[in-house]
Design a protein around this motif. Structure first.
Motif, mmCIF file in Angstrom:
data_model
loop_
_atom_site.group_PDB
_atom_site.id
_atom_site.type_symbol
_atom_site.label_atom_id
_atom_site.label_comp_id
_atom_site.label_asym_id
_atom_site.label_seq_id
_atom_site.Cartn_x
_atom_site.Cartn_y
_atom_site.Cartn_z
ATOM 1 N N ARG A 252 0.827 -1.197 0.000
ATOM 2 C CA ARG A 252 0.000 0.000 0.000
ATOM 3 C C ARG A 252 0.864 1.251 0.000
ATOM 4 N NH1 ARG A 252 -3.785 1.793 4.915
ATOM 5 N NH2 ARG A 252 -1.802 1.433 5.895
ATOM 6 N N ARG A 253 1.998 1.159 0.715
ATOM 7 C CA ARG A 253 2.890 2.305 0.816
ATOM 8 C C ARG A 253 4.303 1.787 0.991
ATOM 9 N NH1 ARG A 253 1.829 6.585 5.531
ATOM 10 N NH2 ARG A 253 1.089 4.644 6.403
ATOM 11 N N SER B 199 -1.776 -3.395 3.306
ATOM 12 C CA SER B 199 -3.059 -3.165 3.953
ATOM 13 C C SER B 199 -3.609 -4.496 4.454
ATOM 14 C CB SER B 199 -4.049 -2.530 2.970
ATOM 15 O OG SER B 199 -4.258 -3.395 1.887
ATOM 16 N N THR B 200 -4.354 -4.406 5.527
ATOM 17 C CA THR B 200 -4.964 -5.604 6.088
ATOM 18 C C THR B 200 -6.401 -5.719 5.585
ATOM 19 O OG1 THR B 200 -5.751 -4.420 8.039
ATOM 20 C CG2 THR B 200 -3.563 -5.442 8.166
#
Length: 161
Positions: A23-24, A38-39
Motif C-alpha cells: 500500500r505504501r 493493507s490488512t
C-alpha cells in the motif's frame, strides 16, 4: 532431469504470482525500505466509507419524508453558515490586524531598556570577567566581590535571632 537456472527463471516468470502490492513504501535516509501492506480490516473499512459516500452523494431530498427532509436542510444550512462564518472571520481578523500580538511594542521596549541597562552596568563597573590564564577556565571572579560566595548577604540577615 535437472533444470537449468535459466529454465527455472523462465518457469517462475510464466507462473502468475499472487503477490500483493504494498500500500505504501517508506524510504529511510539510511537506505532502508519498509513496505506497508493493507490488512483485510482496513480494506473493509475503505469499502464501507466508499459506500457511505456514494449513499450521501446520491441522497435525493425530494424523496424524503418531512422529518428527514427538514433535518437534511437544517444540517446543510448549519454547515454552510459555519463554513461562511469561519472564512469571513479569518479574513476580518487579518484585515483588522487581530492576528498580531496586542502589546508586542511594550515587550520590545522592555527588552530594549533591559539590554540598555545591562550594557550601561557592564561599562560602568568594568568587565568582571578577566582573560583566563589557565586554558580550562573561562573567567576569574574576585574573592571579595558581592557575586562571589556568601558575602552577598547583609550582616543583619546572616545573624540568627
Amino acid at each position: 532431469m535437472e533444470i537449468d537456472g535459466f529454465q527455472q527463471l523462465d518457469l517462475e516468470k510464466s507462473v502468475p504470482s499472487n503477490k500483493t502490492t504494498p500500500r505504501r513504501i517508506i524510504h529511510f535516509v539510511d537506505g532502508d525500505i519498509m513496505e506497508e501492506y493493507s490488512t483485510e480490516e482496513e480494506e473493509e473499512e475503505e469499502k464501507e466509507e466508499q459506500e457511505e459516500q456514494s449513499i450521501n452523494s446520491t441522497l435525493d431530498p425530494s424523496k424524503l419524508s418531512w422529518g428527514p427532509y427538514l433535518r437534511f436542510w437544517a444540517g446543510r444550512l448549519a454547515s454552510t453558515s459555519f463554513s461562511t462564518c469561519e472564512f469571513l472571520g479569518g479574513r476580518f481578523a487579518v484585515f483588522f490586524g487581530l492576528t498580531q500580538p496586542k502589546y508586542q511594542y511594550v515587550l520590545n521596549e522592555y527588552y530594549r531598556i533591559q539590554s540598555k541597562k545591562s550594557d550601561n552596568k557592564s561599562e560602568g563597573n568594568g568587565s568582571k570577567a578577566l582573560a583566563a590564564e589557565v586554558p580550562n577556565e573561562k573567567c576569574h571572579l574576585e574573592a571579595g566581590d558581592r557575586e562571589y560566595g556568601t558575602i552577598q548577604q547583609d550582616t543583619a540577615e546572616a545573624i540568627p535571632q
